[in-house]
Design a protein around this motif. Sequence first.
Motif, mmCIF file in Angstrom:
data_model
loop_
_atom_site.group_PDB
_atom_site.id
_atom_site.type_symbol
_atom_site.label_atom_id
_atom_site.label_comp_id
_atom_site.label_asym_id
_atom_site.label_seq_id
_atom_site.Cartn_x
_atom_site.Cartn_y
_atom_site.Cartn_z
ATOM 1 N N GLY A 10 -0.858 -8.117 43.905
ATOM 2 C CA GLY A 10 -0.710 -6.778 43.375
ATOM 3 C C GLY A 10 0.373 -6.706 42.323
ATOM 4 N N LEU A 11 0.730 -5.485 41.982
ATOM 5 C CA LEU A 11 1.778 -5.227 41.004
ATOM 6 C C LEU A 11 3.068 -4.881 41.749
ATOM 7 N N VAL A 12 4.137 -5.548 41.385
ATOM 8 C CA VAL A 12 5.418 -5.325 42.044
ATOM 9 C C VAL A 12 6.524 -5.381 41.001
ATOM 10 N N GLN A 13 7.578 -4.648 41.231
ATOM 11 C CA GLN A 13 8.709 -4.652 40.314
ATOM 12 C C GLN A 13 9.564 -5.901 40.530
ATOM 13 N N PRO A 14 10.291 -6.313 39.518
ATOM 14 C CA PRO A 14 11.223 -7.438 39.698
ATOM 15 C C PRO A 14 12.164 -7.182 40.876
ATOM 16 N N GLY A 15 12.359 -8.209 41.679
ATOM 17 C CA GLY A 15 13.168 -8.085 42.876
ATOM 18 C C GLY A 15 12.378 -7.693 44.107
ATOM 19 N N GLY A 16 11.127 -7.338 43.919
ATOM 20 C CA GLY A 16 10.287 -6.929 45.027
ATOM 21 C C GLY A 16 9.697 -8.099 45.796
ATOM 22 N N SER A 17 8.869 -7.770 46.793
ATOM 23 C CA SER A 17 8.294 -8.781 47.682
ATOM 24 C C SER A 17 6.804 -8.557 47.853
ATOM 25 N N LEU A 18 6.116 -9.633 48.141
ATOM 26 C CA LEU A 18 4.701 -9.604 48.487
ATOM 27 C C LEU A 18 4.443 -10.702 49.509
ATOM 28 N N ARG A 19 3.415 -10.489 50.315
ATOM 29 C CA ARG A 19 2.968 -11.551 51.205
ATOM 30 C C ARG A 19 1.496 -11.814 50.928
ATOM 31 N N LEU A 20 1.221 -13.025 50.514
ATOM 32 C CA LEU A 20 -0.156 -13.444 50.284
ATOM 33 C C LEU A 20 -0.711 -14.062 51.557
#
Length: 128
Positions: A10-20
């Motif tokens: 997805g789209l996330v801001q710098p410093g953000g997190s995602l789990r694939l």
Amino acid sequence: QVQLVESGGGLVQPGGSLRLSCTASGFTLDDYPIGWFRQAPGKEREAVSCISSSDGARYYADSVKGRFTISRDCANNEVYLEMMNLEPEDTAVYYCAADSHSYGSYWYVVRRDAYDYWGQGTQVTVSS
């Protein structure tokens, strides 16, 4: 028929997190080395993180060390890539892959051409 499916991009801001997440049908992920790769526009597909069969050795590219974590969920036949402190340079399509020739291997596999099963990819965009 073996099928790998990635999700969680997805789209996330710098410093953000995602789990694939990488799920499989017709295939037990825990029995084989699994890799997460990414490909940015105009660049070659590169290994981001790899894990041996079971829950053993792990590899991380220098660019993601300390920020990304690969893990397995054997009960649900999934492999995850937890991504923290994301940077714009992490923007790419992320793929999971399985090396079906290395059943039970204690070693991770980094070479892209060793992997014979690939998912369709999930887009990760890091932007403000």
